[in-house]
Design an enzyme around this catalytic site. Structure first.
Site, PDB file in Angstrom:
ATOM      1  N   GLY A   1      -4.763  -6.169  10.663  1.00 54.05           N
ATOM      2  CA  GLY A   1      -4.662  -5.087   9.689  1.00 54.05           C
ATOM      3  C   GLY A   1      -5.409  -5.464   8.422  1.00 54.05           C
ATOM      4  O   GLY A   1      -6.633  -5.385   8.358  1.00 54.05           O
TER       5      GLY A   1
ATOM      6  N   ASN B   1       4.856  -1.854  11.671  1.00 51.67           N
ATOM      7  CA  ASN B   1       4.302  -1.206  10.488  1.00 51.67           C
ATOM      8  C   ASN B   1       4.749  -2.018   9.256  1.00 51.67           C
ATOM      9  O   ASN B   1       5.380  -3.058   9.414  1.00 51.67           O
ATOM     10  CB  ASN B   1       4.803   0.248  10.408  1.00 51.67           C
ATOM     11  CG  ASN B   1       3.740   1.157   9.810  1.00 51.67           C
ATOM     12  OD1 ASN B   1       3.092   0.792   8.825  1.00 51.67           O
ATOM     13  ND2 ASN B   1       3.542   2.325  10.382  1.00 51.67           N
TER      14      ASN B   1
ATOM     15  N   CYS C   1       5.574   5.303   9.131  1.00 48.81           N
ATOM     16  CA  CYS C   1       4.848   5.121   7.871  1.00 48.81           C
ATOM     17  C   CYS C   1       5.811   5.244   6.697  1.00 48.81           C
ATOM     18  O   CYS C   1       6.431   6.293   6.505  1.00 48.81           O
ATOM     19  CB  CYS C   1       3.728   6.143   7.707  1.00 48.81           C
ATOM     20  SG  CYS C   1       2.864   5.907   6.135  1.00 48.81           S
TER      21      CYS C   1
ATOM     22  N   ASN D   1       0.819  -1.202   0.000  1.00 45.67           N
ATOM     23  CA  ASN D   1       0.000   0.000   0.000  1.00 45.67           C
ATOM     24  C   ASN D   1       0.850   1.246   0.000  1.00 45.67           C
ATOM     25  O   ASN D   1       1.959   1.277   0.523  1.00 45.67           O
ATOM     26  CB  ASN D   1      -0.998   0.004   1.178  1.00 45.67           C
ATOM     27  CG  ASN D   1      -0.469   0.708   2.397  1.00 45.67           C
ATOM     28  OD1 ASN D   1      -0.369   1.945   2.445  1.00 45.67           O
ATOM     29  ND2 ASN D   1      -0.088  -0.046   3.407  1.00 45.67           N
ATOM     30  N   SER D   2       0.317   2.240  -0.635  1.00 42.17           N
ATOM     31  CA  SER D   2       0.950   3.544  -0.664  1.00 42.17           C
ATOM     32  C   SER D   2      -0.160   4.588  -0.528  1.00 42.17           C
ATOM     33  O   SER D   2      -0.445   5.341  -1.457  1.00 42.17           O
ATOM     34  CB  SER D   2       1.707   3.731  -1.991  1.00 42.17           C
ATOM     35  OG  SER D   2       2.244   5.039  -2.052  1.00 42.17           O
TER      36      SER D   2
ATOM     37  N   GLY E   1       0.981  -8.024  11.944  1.00 37.15           N
ATOM     38  CA  GLY E   1       1.674  -8.367  10.708  1.00 37.15           C
ATOM     39  C   GLY E   1       1.156  -9.697  10.210  1.00 37.15           C
ATOM     40  O   GLY E   1       1.634 -10.746  10.636  1.00 37.15           O
ATOM     41  N   GLY E   2       0.148  -9.652   9.354  1.00 37.23           N
ATOM     42  CA  GLY E   2      -0.340 -10.880   8.743  1.00 37.23           C
ATOM     43  C   GLY E   2      -1.208 -11.744   9.620  1.00 37.23           C
ATOM     44  O   GLY E   2      -1.411 -12.914   9.310  1.00 37.23           O
TER      45      GLY E   2
END
Ligand SMILES: Cc1cc2nc3c(=O)[nH]c(=O)nc-3n(C[C@H](O)[C@H](O)[C@H](O)COP(=O)(O)OP(=O)(O)OC[C@H]3O[C@@H](n4cnc5c(N)ncnc54)[C@H](O)[C@@H]3O)c2cc1C
Ligand SMILES: Cc1cc2nc3c(=O)[nH]c(=O)nc-3n(C[C@H](O)[C@H](O)[C@H](O)COP(=O)(O)OP(=O)(O)OC[C@H]3O[C@@H](n4cnc5c(N)ncnc54)[C@H](O)[C@@H]3O)c2cc1C
Ligand SMILES: Cc1cc2nc3c(=O)[nH]c(=O)nc-3n(C[C@H](O)[C@H](O)[C@H](O)COP(=O)(O)O)c2cc1C
Ligand SMILES: Cc1cc2nc3c(=O)[nH]c(=O)nc-3n(C[C@H](O)[C@H](O)[C@H](O)COP(=O)(O)O)c2cc1C
Ligand code: FES
Ligand code: FES
Lengths: 304, 256, 304, 256
Positions: free
Chosen positions: A265, A192, A129, A69-70, A243-244
């Site tokens: 997430g 993150n 981020c 993602n951005s 994370g996952g």
């Protein structure tokens, strides 16, 4: 449900399952699909001082077992957040953790200061981020002095428990975790997203304008778990692991490795019921395994 | 918006690599509006993480119909789902077409026609006036929905890239010819299809001063408006969410 | 086939497709399944001065789209390698790149020195294996001075082109890449595996005795690609890219991003034909796209 | 050793969650020896990266038969493969059982019996003496191969955990009783099954001074001896590769 309650330093959660910043907006949309009252905590999308436009599209790219993602922190900004989003969240019987992101130390201070008088449960300071410019050299959370300074000031200015959210894009995450602990953080959120990229073969261009984007999802789980392990070794304050995480077993792995709470997430995108399913799963797990309190499991990893 | 495991009532190949999928869910069906979409989990595991957004093509009682084209791994997996299996669906999602009375032209390219067929039926039902529908396809084998649209009373015109049926050329050229020979302009144009088609169409509508709504596509994360992943640039400079602010936008709202 | 030839500084390869260290042994087993003569280069399992036992089992663990390994450099050792393994490889019409791993600077020197008189094409210096002890602080390739020193000495002692193989477990891989370039490396191999772990929920133990293991496979591809991008930006010497390459498109992504050659690692386990399929795919690709020489594609990324 | 896309000749459920898979490949079949295995790619994508090692259960002309149990994601995916499809196989792999003339006892637990059945048939063919076979299973529903083994002339004794068939208890206890009441010891014991069973059996064989071969399992990477991923500790302190030095080892070679 009491067997599931956990403490993140001074912050008490009815269960250890949170939803991760940026993947749950400000809760409004998901409230149509799940009962927010059941969640241990909601971490809001990181807010900035001014509303942020965010990065140009495309902002998402699927990879094997992962998502890049951005977003670039598109958010409504502090004022609208306080006026419109926070009151909505306050209606629910869950912990509200407000995530903030600044472009400079001073912005973090202004955010912490401005939020001082608001009602919520903890402040998550996102210094990690990968989709916005921090310093010329990299992310705030890649610099132990800057991390210390930001967290120290946030702790001083806010009377809320402060959680430092760290980046995994670093040689030794323990050093940053220690600096944040010393600065007064009550917990460390790990991790993150991981720096990564994709390219479009047809155009030979990077998919993302910024080139770099953040990788999350099951693909990174083994790496995220190890970061939790490293942070847990480095600090005494609680760790919030993510994370996952997609199911009960993933959650248990993080908890046993040392996470006092966990966050879902991208799992929210895959299936909004994942956090609820994990909570139910934990209830069954402690009952079936005759574990009185889930917190007994935290860090129970038997590393010889 | 709701999430449910929907039973697959029917699932079959329509033509070349286009499939029709029929799902059973009364409450979703009763809420669905033309232009809205479903976000479908195409596999049980996490190999492909994200759901796939697909427009609602038609509602029949408690059935929701989808028409999709196999273009990659996700739609390939979807194509393997068998009738009677259940799949996890979130929907109906998004902001559909704004219904307006009067003469309307619907312009669809590729699978874009799927959501316009639902719109055509709804316009017909509501205002008792069937719209004109222009369909663009690569060739006559890839042509979708034309018969069904004719059946509800629409005037259907076809443009194919190879001239194998109808007008030989782009559907936007067909549109230009159509409008140029009309004594009166349509009150509204609704369009769904590939971006280049939409760009050209919006240009033409500006030129002819016809209001126009376009249905857009972007890669989606949450599909419900929470992640800011699916944006398109708005004309005021802000980014709008395709999944929630759209997928249907007034052409004046967005920069294509 | 000529259109595929590439140069890694002074080393000419008939095509840019190599097999990565540790995933192809010393070639003998794979020779029964594919024609080794077709490969651009074979990188041997990293060899150490003495034979190494390696780590206790289990050594492998599958994850979502990835594989964790903790082999611990089990290998036959320098003497047996030179006597039995190298002669076998010399029979083939492909480049032989010998990978070495030491526990100290001095061991790298001894290895480079001892290999001086042997016949092979390049020396890959593995300063990045996460499964063995390097220094107290971490991996050699996490320390720019040690990286410099090891590569400098290897370059001096060996008359072969030296390739430095780096770890992705670092804040800024560019710094290490630059140190290696300055030390005289002719190429940088990017990347070795990512630090990660797994735990066994039944026993609450880490799966691996060492706790940490190395993650490879498609799961890491977006991260590996970004590391290649970072290294390419930092140095002028060629980059050899790897990390989750499973097919033609993956290979093209690395090449376009800046890799002059690519290596298939765990892909050999998945399907031993992957390297050959990529070579064939590249031939068609340059033909279909009327690209005279594949090397024109290297680094052709259009980053605005 | 070779790699081939093999046609699935037949694939069906045997009992509870055990399946039989029959593959067509003449050259693999002609090379296969008892105790060897095939390394099978269970899906086209890379969701599950690694192949799955499965023992050869039987050879019939150009057919290779496998018996496997669904225990996780890989075997679940394998179970979905349909007859006539092709799957990618590398084999035959590894070092099988050393054939010895004389009285042999074969001890199989769970799916372990699959490879022993191939051994029994081979011993019978080569030395015209059918071995004694002890089969351990959880219950009679999970019992595999016993009829086929009896048909080739083996003396088959069964032990079930719940006593639903044959001896009530562990197959190793059955073995102990068998040997204790034999006037002469067997010349050889061959065993394949879960590790605790093998450990106990090897202890008993040491005690009774009977040579013993065991077939081991480890997670595999390459499956052909190149990666050192699948090791078991050898009695000389070195690590041996299950895929190449084994899967069958003499009990004296390995530390279980
Ligand atoms: C609101 C909306 C409605 C749609 N309605 C239809 C429809 O009715 N019929 C139909 O055939 N297609 C429709 N699409 C396009 C459809 O979602 C994509 O073709 C599909 O997601 C492709 O998935 P894939 O895995 O097969 O392809 P891949 O290209 O392998 O997909 C890779 C990734 O890109 C995303 N992606 C690829 N193409 C698109 C696209 N055009 N739009 C959004 N994301 C994309 C996928 O979701 C996935 O995350 C719609 C898209 C949107 C946004
Ligand atoms: C030489 C050999 C022969 C075998 N023969 C048979 C047979 O004839 N019939 C049969 O049912 N099973 C057999 N097995 C075991 C079989 O390989 C595993 O049950 C299977 O790999 C499980 O895969 P999964 O994805 O369903 O399970 P999961 O547990 O989800 O697998 C996860 C990972 O662990 C590995 N793994 C899990 N269990 C084993 C195991 N016991 N041995 C090796 N790797 C394992 C898998 O390969 C995979 O990499 C054999 C194993 C070996 C090594
Ligand atoms: C679309 C998206 C937006 C995100 N936005 C933020 C953010 O604003 N602030 C933040 O701290 N983390 C953000 N993250 C990171 C997540 O909170 C989380 O740390 C990361 O995705 C790893 O967890 P996962 O693998 O479960 O998704 C975002 C992640 C995604 C996928
Ligand atoms: C089983 C295994 C053993 C490895 N051994 C070595 C080694 O000895 N030396 C080395 O430099 N890299 C070693 N590697 C790393 C690979 O060479 C490669 O850098 C890494 O796996 C990333 O590529 P991939 O994703 O294509 O596998 C090993 C990898 C695996 C999976
Ligand atoms: S997909 Fe998340 S906001 Fe649209
Ligand atoms: S699996 Fe690679 S050596 Fe056995």
């Amino acid at each position: 449900m009491d067997g599931l309650s956990v403490k993140i330093s001074s912050l008490k959660l009815k269960n250890p399952v949170m939803v991760a910043s940026g993947t749950f907006g400000y809760g409004e949309e998901y409230a149509q699909l799940i009962d927010l009252n059941e969640l241990g905590a909601i971490v809001t999308k990181s807010i900035t001082l001014k509303p942020r436009l965010g990065n140009p599209q495309p902002r998402l790219w699927e990879t094997q077992g992962g998502l890049l993602n951005s977003i670039g922190l598109q958010n409504v900004g502090l004022a609208t957040f306080v006026d419109e989003k926070l009151p909505y969240l306050q209606k629910y019987d869950t912990r509200v953790i407000v995530s903030i992101a600044g472009e400079s130390v001073s912005e973090y201070c202004q955010l912490a200061q401005a939020l001082k008088k608001e009602t919520f449960d903890a402040l998550e300071v996102n210094i990690s981020c990968p989709n916005v410019q921090h310093t010329k050299k990299g992310l705030f959370a890649q610099d132990k002095d800057l991390s210390y300074e930001i967290i120290r000031k946030a702790v001083r200015l806010s009377h809320k428990p402060v959680i430092a959210k760290l980046t995994p894009n670093i040689t030794d995450i323990g050093i940053i975790a220690k600096a944040c602990e010393k600065a007064g953080a009550e917990a460390i959120a790990v991790v993150n997203t991981f720096n990564a990229m994709a390219i479009d073969l047809k155009t030979k261009k990077p998919v993302f304008k910024n080139i770099v984007a953040g990788l999350c999802g099951p693909a990174i789980k083994p790496q995220a778990l190890y970061k939790v392990y490293e942070v847990k070794k480095a600090v005494k304050i609680p760790v919030i692991g993510m994370g996952g995480i997609m199911n009960l077993n993933d959650a248990l792995e993080f908890i046993i490795t040392g996470a006092s709470a966990i966050a879902v997430g991208v799992g929210n995108f895959v299936d909004p019921k994942i956090p609820i399913n994990i909570i139910k799963g934990l209830q069954h797990y402690i009952k079936d395994n005759k574990i009185g309190q889930l917190k007994q499991l935290v860090g129970s990893l038997d590393a010889k | 918006m709701l999430q449910a495991k929907c039973r697959v009532v029917a699932h079959h190949l329509l033509c070349s690599n286009y499939y029709k999928l029929v799902l059973q869910n009364r409450s979703m069906a009763s809420k669905a509006k033309p232009g809205q979409f479903l976000n479908i989990k195409v596999e049980k595991g996490f190999d492909l993480l994200l759901r796939r957004p697909l427009s609602i093509h038609q509602i029949k009682d408690s059935h929701l119909e989808i028409i999709y084209k196999v273009v990659g791994r996700g739609t390939e997996k979807l194509a393997q789902v068998k009738a009677q299996e259940k799949i996890d669906v979130i929907g109906p999602l998004g902001h559909g077409y704004a219904l307006t009375e009067g003469k309307a032209i619907l312009v669809g390219g590729g699978t874009g026609i799927a959501s316009l067929a639902f719109l055509a039926a709804t316009l017909k039902n509501k205002y008792n006036q069937a719209p004109i529908v222009l369909i663009g396809a690569r060739n006559k084998e890839d042509l979708l929905c034309s018969e069904a649209l004719e059946k509800i009373g629409c005037t259907v015109k076809v443009a194919t890239d190879d001239g194998s049926q109808g007008f030989h050329g782009l559907v936007t050229e067909l549109f230009r010819e159509m409008v140029a020979i009309f004594s009166t302009h349509p009150n509204m144009v609704y369009a769904c299809g590939p971006l280049p088609m939409l760009r050209e169409l919006v240009k033409l509508c500006r030129h002819f001063r016809i209001p126009c709504e376009v249905s857009l596509e972007e890669h989606m994360g949450c599909g419900i408006g929470a992640c800011m992943g699916c944006v398109v640039k708005g004309t005021k400079g802000e980014y709008l969410r395709v999944c929630k602010d759209g997928p249907v936008f007034n052409a004046n709202e967005v920069v294509l």
